[in-house]
Scaffold this active site. Structure first.
Site, mmCIF file in Angstrom:
data_model
loop_
_atom_site.group_PDB
_atom_site.id
_atom_site.type_symbol
_atom_site.label_atom_id
_atom_site.label_comp_id
_atom_site.label_asym_id
_atom_site.label_seq_id
_atom_site.Cartn_x
_atom_site.Cartn_y
_atom_site.Cartn_z
ATOM 1 N NE ARG A 143 -7.521 13.667 7.061
ATOM 2 C CZ ARG A 143 -7.186 12.962 5.987
ATOM 3 N NH1 ARG A 143 -7.947 13.035 4.900
ATOM 4 N NH2 ARG A 143 -6.133 12.187 5.979
ATOM 5 C CE LYS A 164 -5.679 3.636 8.900
ATOM 6 N NZ LYS A 164 -5.360 3.684 7.451
ATOM 7 C CE LYS A 166 -0.886 9.096 8.928
ATOM 8 N NZ LYS A 166 -1.475 8.952 7.600
ATOM 9 C CG ASN A 175 -5.248 0.423 6.078
ATOM 10 O OD1 ASN A 175 -5.885 0.879 7.022
ATOM 11 N ND2 ASN A 175 -4.721 1.197 5.144
ATOM 12 N NE ARG A 208 -0.034 4.792 11.501
ATOM 13 C CZ ARG A 208 -0.700 5.170 10.431
ATOM 14 N NH1 ARG A 208 -1.899 4.709 10.191
ATOM 15 N NH2 ARG A 208 -0.169 6.013 9.570
ATOM 16 C CD GLU A 223 6.500 24.420 -0.165
ATOM 17 O OE1 GLU A 223 7.722 24.694 -0.191
ATOM 18 O OE2 GLU A 223 5.759 24.675 0.808
ATOM 19 C CG ASP A 235 -2.473 11.048 5.016
ATOM 20 O OD1 ASP A 235 -1.547 10.494 5.642
ATOM 21 O OD2 ASP A 235 -3.147 10.470 4.145
ATOM 22 C CD GLU A 264 -3.042 0.955 2.206
ATOM 23 O OE1 GLU A 264 -3.423 -0.206 2.458
ATOM 24 O OE2 GLU A 264 -3.600 1.955 2.677
ATOM 25 C CD GLU A 299 -7.395 6.544 6.207
ATOM 26 O OE1 GLU A 299 -6.626 5.578 6.018
ATOM 27 O OE2 GLU A 299 -7.148 7.693 5.820
ATOM 28 C CD1 TRP A 330 -12.058 10.634 0.468
ATOM 29 C CD2 TRP A 330 -11.183 9.568 2.219
ATOM 30 N NE1 TRP A 330 -12.180 9.277 0.244
ATOM 31 C CE2 TRP A 330 -11.652 8.611 1.309
ATOM 32 C CE3 TRP A 330 -10.589 9.131 3.410
ATOM 33 C CZ2 TRP A 330 -11.555 7.233 1.545
ATOM 34 C CZ3 TRP A 330 -10.489 7.770 3.637
ATOM 35 C CH2 TRP A 330 -10.974 6.834 2.717
ATOM 36 C CD GLU A 341 -0.428 8.422 0.639
ATOM 37 O OE1 GLU A 341 0.125 8.133 1.722
ATOM 38 O OE2 GLU A 341 -1.660 8.383 0.479
#
Lengths: 689, 689
Positions: free
Chosen positions: A338, A284, A362, A205, A321, A520, A367, A162, A288, A551, A395
């Protein structure tokens, strides 16, 4: 290749069909041409010491040196000592080096310290003995871990790994643990060379197949642990909070249920029985779609402590987490933010977690975006062991198609001072994020560092050969957060490109040093984040990609302005989660840093930044500049390709071409989007479609 | 269930675990209670006649009637006659009915005509004999076909049925043709009852597994054809233009290569040898990744004629799709207009296609949007047999989660006059699209009708029980394009809900009659199209979903206005592909119909429509109205659920709830999007987020 695990003391095949990364044979020449010795009582009793002995022998066999007895005047003596010593001590007298450590793994880290230092460990540039020294190298924290989001089964959407951008998993292949684990040992060796000693073996996950690692497939876990052990790397497992129910235990996962507690104790007993040096569990929960304690009206301290109780008898850890938020939000409800979620959920629980629980946070409140404010949770739980979680896998930073050296970004985070210039405990220096994660914050508790790995079964380990530098930097910067990210990159260059010419070195720095800021520039502007494509798994631009989604991350761009108002005065109140001075610095347009402006404020396109540019002109300028910088990178690479091996040259060239294509796509979509909305033309008259 | 095919003359199990659709047992009561006869020389020699005999016997056995000899004064005599007669003739004298046809299949269609007509076929409402009549029922065209986009293997992205919203395939199950094909025969029976007599068995995107149907798996094709044959439905296959290369033939697919021509002739010979009444091939070439003649510098006439030559000796047909466009467009290049593509590619080839080639043209220039202009290709190729392609499966019209009765939309298309009020050939009535497809256009050539089926292995065949009406209407309207879509719906209601109360009938009409326009109201406005989610396979809103994509359909919305300028004066010139009067009607803002305004023009939000509303207020008003209409539908359904079977009631209720949720999502996203861009508030002050 055979299916047989490596015999103890047998080294993995270093020169193989995969790239040697920062441990090419040539990197061992300065040590391997000398007289080396290992001093330890009964070195054959310990897997790591056996590895160390084999390393010395191999280096000498390759480069003409000799392994000698400790009393036989070695140039380098590795000595296992008793007593309390974090890390290793390096003493040099008259060009002879003695490395002392209290554990085999620390001694191994000391060996790789000398390897990394190279010829300079022994002699000055003029050939005379290097200056005498007596250095102590202790890691900032004794927890420096890599999390693998690897699936055993190939997941229909997420694949074998993942958020993996480097091929399949080095652990698993389509439903089973690989027969040949020699590459896992080679990986552990790379990690040992940068001081990483813990790895979580599977995706947080946890799907049905992977859940079985905890029970029926423990022999597989033991095989993986055995493949990591020669290099002092301990195995952890990601486990599902629903495990009791899905693996044949009680029909509940209620953390206060006695049967559930007993089930977890039994499960832990079996794990440690199979793997005596097992590290612990990563969880986790309530996130999600993963089950968690909320399902039973319990909180996350209840949940984490359930597992902590089970692993405590074995000295095990629970990495829990803090990535908990509502992922079924309604974009129409502007009161939900969020960014607030982790603090809202976890800060009230401070002090309630068991001592062997580490709450893994995190680095930012969302995220792993290219630019985020530092998470306020890191300053909100002095009575809790907190780990800082970074993301080595790219990611949201180009998915290893783009050059994006993350060292400078992590340095900013590690050095960030959550309480500003306020003196630290006992009136010392102001506390940094690295301090807080290392137990030198207000509460004196630390949880260390964790990060999502960027490694797969790709020939270059990381897809993009230059992305190896991120893995390298993660290890080095979490060992010593004071290191300069550019100096770390220079180390990596020296090791990875032996006999690197000044020209190549300069080119690599030119390409990589500022590549994160380049990324960036051509992507989401001014800290707003999440303008990525949901369709292409977060790769490439989609300005409205998450604007109307469940989300929950939005930019609220309209014809007048853009940005998320997270102030206490008029917005979601997120700024109030920070201690002083940041609660006020971020609250005020006058002090909020430009690079986080749109993360904290909704402003008109005409708003003038501290830089003197307007928001809209800044968007145009940075997007044009970012593409130009990528073009310069590609041109610079072409100037030096003759100095790098063909495979590396071609792979990097191919990825730079894709990076350019993608950067142009980002530039044009973002510029067009904001031009269509704002109607403000580019002051420099460049083409906006 | 057994794996054995039905014996000839054995009927499929009509009352089964799936819904009877428009052929419930009760629908046969008016015929089944009477004296029925079949007159044909040697009826046992023909599969369809055997079916017909069995149908009569079954109806009488169920409802108390009797099958009698033709000379024994039957109430209904079905008579196979010789001579030239399209369709069937229905003669009634003194309440006795004689149906005459020249072929068994036409006689079967006549039988179902009487079934559909019900008691009124025989008697007046007062019980007296119905009025004498002598009617000829000939189909508009002898080609009325359904295309199944069914995969044999489950495709990793597209699933078992591409664009299927009704479960799996009735033909295939995860890699193999189903053992039990009784449901395929039941499907053929439903098709026979609406006059459909050709079915293409597989997806036009022909993947590796499906390609083998043409060669190694011909026995499977023969089994499927045998399951369709009892009801007079003939099988066609979608084939890949790359087939020679992928199936072991020559290393090229060049249509002018002698070996390629020979390969196709051999392939066709084998197909017809296995299935003597096989229909022909359907081809998607040079489209969305499928290989085509362009790869060899040939054109589509070369490509189509290659296959036509191969199938001609067997009387076979080639359906060659005109859906050819560049799907790797650059959104920055405004000179590319996907709407132009089919005409640009095909119009110049007019007259070059072999007589057994049918060029299959999507009804609009894009891809089955809720509202599109009629494709100009339909008026551009008088010397070519053109088929009109519709989409029964609701890819862009709610995916069978939403009630969307498409009959009225198809009626508009079928009745559209591509040449306006200009007299037809020989000075007759102006030519309609239906005329052109039926061979009554300028060139006198017709290719009939094709459509993508909406059927799967779902209990209700079509997922949404009310979506059965679309399949029904496709058959009925292509048989007779003059039929009124609401009257066709009424037929469907009468058959599907036997003993339907006036209250239920009125409710179904209220829910369904205008449902297509309701769907249009809450989705993409004013004909602009494609504001759908690429992530969710075109389900749900994403206003910018295709705005910056390679697929090439854009709305160009900015802060000032919206729409695509396709005029000759200032746009892509697409309007010039139409003959008069449409080239001018669409060109001018003064005459362009409101519902297509944004398809043809880019206008300011303040532009005043013919309706008197501004564009922006129209967007707001229709989106609020659309949701209100869906809410009214759901309320109306609740009033009548007690009159429908439980399963139907629950399924429709569940889908209406989803339709409401989705309609609200559409309303809010579209309204918010345009409010943020335009800054124009709703004149009625409703909530826009």
């Amino acid at each position: 290749m055979t299916g047989t695990p490596l015999a103890d003391g047998q080294l993995p095949p270093f020169e193989n069909d995969y790239h040697p990364a920062w441990l090419p044979t040539a990197a061992f020449a300065p040590v391997g041409c000398r007289r080396l010795a290992l001093a330890a009582e009964d070195p054959h009793d310990d897997a790591v010491l056996r590895t160390l002995a084999a390393e010395l022998a191999e280096a000498c066999a390759t480069h003409g040196g000799a392994v000698v007895a400790p009393h036989d005047d070695p140039d380098l003596l590795l000595r296992l000592a008793t007593g309390r010593l974090d890390g290793y001590r390096v003493v040099r007298r008259h060009g002879r080096v003695v490395v002392t450590a209290a554990t085999p793994t620390a001694l191994l880290h000391g060996w790789f310290h000398v390897v990394r230092t190279g010829e300079a460990a022994f002699s000055a540039p003029d050939g005379s003995p290097a200056e005498d020294t007596d250095e102590r190298h202790a890691p900032s924290s004794d927890l420096r871990m890599l999390d693998h989001w690897d699936n055993v089964d190939v997941h229909p959407v997420m694949g074998q790994v993942e958020r993996g951008y480097a091929g399949g998993s080095i652990f698993y292949d389509d439903g089973v643990v690989r027969a040949d684990l020699s590459r896992v040992t080679a990986y552990a060796r790379l990690l040992a060379a940068i001081g990483i000693d813990r790895v979580c073996l599977n995706n947080v996950n946890v799907h049905a197949r992977e859940a079985r690692l905890l029970t029926a497939d423990l022999p597989d876990v033991a095989r993986l642990a055995a493949a990591l052990r020669p290099y002092g790397v301990r195995a952890h497992l990601a486990v599902s909070f629903a495990a009791p129910m899905t693996l044949g235990g009680p029909a509940t996962s209620d953390p206060l249920d006695p049967d559930v507690r007993a089930w977890w104790r039994d499960a832990a007993d079996r794990v440690w029985s199979a793997v005596p040096d097992f590290g612990g569990f990563v969880v986790k929960a309530d996130s999600e779609g993963q089950l968690g304690p909320f399902a039973y009206g319990r909180d996350h301290a209840d949940g984490a402590n359930l597992l902590a109780e089970a692993v405590a008898p074995h000295g095990g850890l629970v990495h829990w987490r803090a990535f908990v938020y509502d992922h079924t939000q309604d974009w129409r409800d502007r009161s939900t933010d969020r960014a607030r979620a982790a603090h809202d959920h976890f800060a009230p629980l401070d002090g309630r977690f068991a001592p062997n629980v580490i709450v893994q946070v995190k680095h930012g409140p969302l995220d792993f975006q290219t630019r985020e404010a530092v998470s306020p949770v890191l300053a909100a739980m002095p009575r809790t062991r907190l780990a800082l979680e970074l993301q080595v896998t790219q990611e949201y930073t180009g998915q290893q198609q783009h050059v994006c050296y993350l060292g400078p970004w992590w340095s900013e985070i590690l050095r960030f001072r959550p309480w500003g210039e306020a003196p630290g405990p006992d009136g010392g220096a102001p506390v940094t994020v690295a301090d807080a994660a290392s137990g030198r914050g207000p509460g004196g508790l630390g949880g260390g560092f964790a990060a999502v790995s960027n490694v797969g079964d790709d020939r270059f380990w990381t897809g993009h050969p230059l992305a190896q530098a991120n893995l390298y930097a993660y290890g080095r910067l979490t060992w010593d957060p004071e290191l300069d990210a550019t100096a770390v990159l220079d180390e990596w260059i020296s090791l990875t490109f032996p006999a690197c010419s000044p020209r190549l070195r300069a080119a690599l720095h030119a390409i990589m040093d500022d590549s994160w800021r380049t990324y960036e520039r051509y992507t989401a502007p001014l800290g707003v984040g999440f303008m990525v494509s949901p369709l292409r798994a977060h790769y490439g631009p989609d300005v409205d990609g998450y604007e109307y989604s469940k989300w929950g991350t939005y930019h609220f761009a309209d014809r007048d302005g853009v940005g998320v108002d997270r102030t206490r005065a008029t917005g979601t109140g997120y700024t109030g989660q920070y201690p002083a001075p940041w609660r006020d610095v971020y609250e005020s347009l006058g002090t909020c840093p430009d690079e986080l402006l749109l993360f904290f404020h909704h402003v008109p396109y005409s708003h003038v930044l501290h830089s003197g540019s307007t928001v809209i002109q800044h968007i145009y300028d940075t997007h044009f500049a970012g593409v130009e910088e990528v073009e310069a990178m590609a041109a610079r690479w072409e100037e030096v390709v003759d100095e790098v091996p063909d495979g590396v040259a071609a792979r990097v060239r191919e990825r730079l071409a894709e990076q350019r294509r993608s950067a142009v796509e980002w530039r044009d979509q973002v510029n067009t989007y904001f031009f269509r909305k704002s109607g403000v033309p580019d002051a420099r008259g460049r083409t906006i479609y």
